[in-house]
Design a protein around this motif. Structure first.
Motif, PDB file in Angstrom:
ATOM      1  N   LEU A 220     -44.102 -30.762   0.848  1.00  0.00           N
ATOM      2  CA  LEU A 220     -43.102 -29.693  -0.304  1.00  0.00           C
ATOM      3  C   LEU A 220     -41.841 -30.377  -0.871  1.00  0.00           C
ATOM      4  O   LEU A 220     -40.857 -30.616   0.477  1.00  0.00           O
ATOM      5  CB  LEU A 220     -42.808 -28.025  -0.152  1.00  0.00           C
ATOM      6  CG  LEU A 220     -44.179 -27.147   0.501  1.00  0.00           C
ATOM      7  CD1 LEU A 220     -44.664 -27.167   1.012  1.00  0.00           C
ATOM      8  CD2 LEU A 220     -43.552 -25.870   0.611  1.00  0.00           C
ATOM      9  N   ASN A 221     -41.198 -30.315  -1.725  1.00  0.00           N
ATOM     10  CA  ASN A 221     -40.004 -30.890  -2.379  1.00  0.00           C
ATOM     11  C   ASN A 221     -38.950 -30.155  -1.798  1.00  0.00           C
ATOM     12  O   ASN A 221     -39.162 -29.025  -1.627  1.00  0.00           O
ATOM     13  CB  ASN A 221     -40.291 -31.899  -3.930  1.00  0.00           C
ATOM     14  CG  ASN A 221     -40.350 -30.827  -5.003  1.00  0.00           C
ATOM     15  OD1 ASN A 221     -40.429 -29.943  -4.897  1.00  0.00           O
ATOM     16  ND2 ASN A 221     -40.364 -31.308  -6.174  1.00  0.00           N
ATOM     17  N   GLU A 263     -41.110 -38.778  -3.607  1.00  0.00           N
ATOM     18  CA  GLU A 263     -42.713 -38.819  -4.066  1.00  0.00           C
ATOM     19  C   GLU A 263     -42.739 -39.947  -3.798  1.00  0.00           C
ATOM     20  O   GLU A 263     -44.617 -40.473  -3.285  1.00  0.00           O
ATOM     21  CB  GLU A 263     -42.073 -38.357  -5.665  1.00  0.00           C
ATOM     22  CG  GLU A 263     -43.837 -38.427  -5.878  1.00  0.00           C
ATOM     23  CD  GLU A 263     -43.259 -37.829  -7.353  1.00  0.00           C
ATOM     24  OE1 GLU A 263     -45.225 -37.429  -7.934  1.00  0.00           O
ATOM     25  OE2 GLU A 263     -42.959 -37.960  -8.366  1.00  0.00           O
ATOM     26  N   LYS A 264     -42.088 -40.874  -4.184  1.00  0.00           N
ATOM     27  CA  LYS A 264     -42.050 -42.680  -3.962  1.00  0.00           C
ATOM     28  C   LYS A 264     -42.524 -42.833  -2.427  1.00  0.00           C
ATOM     29  O   LYS A 264     -43.486 -43.712  -2.788  1.00  0.00           O
ATOM     30  CB  LYS A 264     -41.012 -43.627  -4.321  1.00  0.00           C
ATOM     31  CG  LYS A 264     -41.293 -44.904  -4.625  1.00  0.00           C
ATOM     32  CD  LYS A 264     -40.175 -45.639  -5.049  1.00  0.00           C
ATOM     33  CE  LYS A 264     -39.872 -47.152  -5.038  1.00  0.00           C
ATOM     34  NZ  LYS A 264     -38.763 -47.677  -5.608  1.00  0.00           N
ATOM     35  N   ALA A 265     -41.457 -42.622  -1.620  1.00  0.00           N
ATOM     36  CA  ALA A 265     -42.044 -42.272  -0.450  1.00  0.00           C
ATOM     37  C   ALA A 265     -42.943 -41.984   0.074  1.00  0.00           C
ATOM     38  O   ALA A 265     -43.627 -43.046   0.852  1.00  0.00           O
ATOM     39  CB  ALA A 265     -40.724 -41.574   0.423  1.00  0.00           C
ATOM     40  N   LEU A 266     -44.043 -41.063  -0.534  1.00  0.00           N
ATOM     41  CA  LEU A 266     -45.104 -40.496   0.153  1.00  0.00           C
ATOM     42  C   LEU A 266     -45.856 -41.501  -0.708  1.00  0.00           C
ATOM     43  O   LEU A 266     -47.539 -41.624   0.161  1.00  0.00           O
ATOM     44  CB  LEU A 266     -45.079 -38.849  -0.533  1.00  0.00           C
ATOM     45  CG  LEU A 266     -44.011 -38.043   0.304  1.00  0.00           C
ATOM     46  CD1 LEU A 266     -44.720 -36.855  -0.419  1.00  0.00           C
ATOM     47  CD2 LEU A 266     -44.884 -38.077   1.760  1.00  0.00           C
ATOM     48  N   TYR A 280     -47.996 -34.212  -2.335  1.00  0.00           N
ATOM     49  CA  TYR A 280     -46.350 -34.392  -3.124  1.00  0.00           C
ATOM     50  C   TYR A 280     -46.773 -32.983  -3.692  1.00  0.00           C
ATOM     51  O   TYR A 280     -47.626 -32.730  -4.992  1.00  0.00           O
ATOM     52  CB  TYR A 280     -46.018 -35.422  -3.640  1.00  0.00           C
ATOM     53  CG  TYR A 280     -44.488 -34.585  -4.316  1.00  0.00           C
ATOM     54  CD1 TYR A 280     -43.706 -35.135  -3.869  1.00  0.00           C
ATOM     55  CD2 TYR A 280     -44.283 -34.500  -5.830  1.00  0.00           C
ATOM     56  CE1 TYR A 280     -42.088 -34.652  -4.232  1.00  0.00           C
ATOM     57  CE2 TYR A 280     -43.183 -34.508  -6.067  1.00  0.00           C
ATOM     58  CZ  TYR A 280     -42.026 -34.562  -5.608  1.00  0.00           C
ATOM     59  OH  TYR A 280     -41.062 -34.511  -6.563  1.00  0.00           O
ATOM     60  N   LEU A 281     -45.637 -31.553  -3.374  1.00  0.00           N
ATOM     61  CA  LEU A 281     -45.787 -30.107  -3.622  1.00  0.00           C
ATOM     62  C   LEU A 281     -44.777 -30.468  -4.766  1.00  0.00           C
ATOM     63  O   LEU A 281     -44.042 -30.341  -3.590  1.00  0.00           O
ATOM     64  CB  LEU A 281     -45.875 -29.049  -3.240  1.00  0.00           C
ATOM     65  CG  LEU A 281     -47.659 -29.433  -2.032  1.00  0.00           C
ATOM     66  CD1 LEU A 281     -47.479 -28.072  -0.771  1.00  0.00           C
ATOM     67  CD2 LEU A 281     -48.961 -28.895  -3.231  1.00  0.00           C
ATOM     68  N   SER A 370     -49.728 -29.976  -7.425  1.00  0.00           N
ATOM     69  CA  SER A 370     -49.896 -31.366  -6.205  1.00  0.00           C
ATOM     70  C   SER A 370     -50.386 -32.368  -7.249  1.00  0.00           C
ATOM     71  O   SER A 370     -51.280 -32.929  -7.906  1.00  0.00           O
ATOM     72  CB  SER A 370     -51.723 -31.072  -5.708  1.00  0.00           C
ATOM     73  OG  SER A 370     -51.457 -29.377  -5.162  1.00  0.00           O
ATOM     74  N   TYR A 371     -49.955 -33.055  -6.315  1.00  0.00           N
ATOM     75  CA  TYR A 371     -49.730 -35.160  -6.489  1.00  0.00           C
ATOM     76  C   TYR A 371     -50.752 -35.392  -5.049  1.00  0.00           C
ATOM     77  O   TYR A 371     -49.286 -36.150  -4.299  1.00  0.00           O
ATOM     78  CB  TYR A 371     -48.487 -35.270  -7.512  1.00  0.00           C
ATOM     79  CG  TYR A 371     -48.124 -34.329  -8.453  1.00  0.00           C
ATOM     80  CD1 TYR A 371     -48.310 -34.793  -9.656  1.00  0.00           C
ATOM     81  CD2 TYR A 371     -46.848 -33.411  -8.167  1.00  0.00           C
ATOM     82  CE1 TYR A 371     -48.503 -34.053 -10.731  1.00  0.00           C
ATOM     83  CE2 TYR A 371     -46.385 -32.922  -9.197  1.00  0.00           C
ATOM     84  CZ  TYR A 371     -47.058 -32.530 -11.038  1.00  0.00           C
ATOM     85  OH  TYR A 371     -47.435 -32.125 -11.729  1.00  0.00           O
TER      86      TYR A 371
END
Length: 383
Positions: A220-221, A263-266, A280-281, A370-371
């Motif tokens: 979760l962000n 998001e970039k790191a995930l 990534y949520l 969700s991504y």
């Protein structure tokens, strides 16, 4: 004749598609038998209060009807996710009495950070149970499960099956305290300097869990903390720093910076780990909309806390938190809870109400934020 042949071809295609979809659903349905959660007060189901018993007051009033170790009036996002899998609410790892670890464990504690408190610039009041400690607790849990199943106690069924670590969801809702702890003292620019370290630690933790069998991770962000009553009353600003909804522009810009890095790191971590599902949520998206447009969700108040003291516009006082009593002037005053928390986004100025958590959870379960795409309602429909 051509028409009949076309119908047969169409029927055959539909049959193949139906079989494929059924097979996909059958393979994935109820695949997850447990959840292991890492986090802070946003997903703590009683760990902090198990370690430091003291919770009282209006906490849990909506669902549990009593304090239940949660920083909300009711259920948290992690509770709704557990319900969607048909498993009990997660027991805190630190709670020795009455816990059920057959369906995972919750390592989250109130005030936890990603970075170790002694290697970053955090102020007092931070939990000793940082993400690194929570990871060590998972490793210890795995050792106990392995030992348990290699002994003659395995028939007692007090711990999960030995294959639980591959068949679990690993959820992360942590990082808020890393962001907010020094916001008032070093400002947005100061905080932004160490955010890449925070994200690197989260990615590194995912890799370590992958090494012991974990394959599915939900991260979760960071929430739009610039809309939190606690930040609005504690961070020095002018009216020009506020957007038209009353949220702090510079703070929420820094949150977006953090979320973009995360998001970039995930994405990078996803490419490095074979057969891993790393989601990534974007819970920030829903919560920001709740703060900006509460009426669109059947609620009334965005940036005003349900439980607090101070009235309009934030109902939050930095020296008088939810449920506490203090002498101000010649009077004893108490930060009380509202009677209708279902109409508020913010429970106590720092955490969300059950109503807000429900809206966020619905978006997660439906795969709307969700991504890459990941819909738990499809993968594991409620039983």
């Amino acid at each position: 004749m051509g028409s009949v042949q076309n119908k047969r071809i169409l029927f055959s295609l539909l049959t193949v598609i139906t079989v494929m979809l059924s097979s996909c659903k059958a393979d994935s349905k109820c695949e997850f038998i447990a959840i292991f959660n890492f986090g802070d007060s946003n997903s703590d189901t009683g760990g902090f209060w198990a370690a430091f018993p003291a919770q009282s007051g209006p906490w849990g009033m909506t669902y549990f009807k009593k304090p239940a170790g949660r920083a909300s009036d009711g259920r948290l996002i992690i509770d709704f996710l557990a319900e969607s899998l048909g498993i009990p609410f997660l027991s805190p790892y630190l709670q020795s009495i009455g816990s059920n670890f057959r369906h995972g464990a919750n390592f989250a504690t109130l005030a936890s950070t990603v970075l170790l408190p002694n290697t970053s610039l955090f102020v007092s009041g931070i939990s000793p149970f940082s993400l690194a400690i929570q990871l060590n607790q998972l490793k210890q849990f795995k050792v106990r499960v392995d030992e348990y199943h290699s002994s003659d106690q395995s028939g007692l069924h007090i711990l999960p099956p030995i294959n639980v670590f591959r068949k679990s969801l690993y959820t992360f809702y942590i990082g808020q305290n890393d962001f907010t702890s020094n916001l008032a003292s070093i400002g947005v620019d100061g905080v932004k300097q160490y955010l890449p370290q925070v994200i690197s630690q989260i990615a590194g933790t995912i890799k370590e869990i992958y090494g012991i069998g974990g394959r599915t991770f939900l991260v979760l962000n960071l929430a739009p903390v610039g809309c939190y009553p606690a930040i609005l009353t504690g961070y020095t600003h002018t009216n020009s720093d506020l957007d038209k909804f009353g949220c702090l522009i510079p703070v929420n810009k820094a949150v977006k910076y953090y979320n973009a890095l995360l998001e970039k790191a995930l994405f990078k971590t996803r490419t490095e780990l074979k057969n891993a599902t790393i989601i990534y949520l974007d819970t920030h998206k829903i919560l920001l909309d709740l703060f900006h447009h509460p009426k669109s969700y059947g609620m009334k108040h965005g940036i005003k806390a349900c439980c607090g003291y101070g009235g309009h516009p934030y109902n939050f006082n930095q020296k008088l938190f939810c449920g506490t009593t203090k002498v101000i002037g010649n009077s004893s005053v108490k930060a009380k809870a509202c009677r209708d928390p279902q109409n508020y986004v913010s429970w106590d100025g720092i955490h969300a109400t059950e109503a807000a958590n429900r809206h966020i959870s619905t978006a997660i379960l439906d795969g709307l934020i969700s991504y890459p795409s990941f819909a738990l309602n499809y993968l594991c429909p409620s039983v």
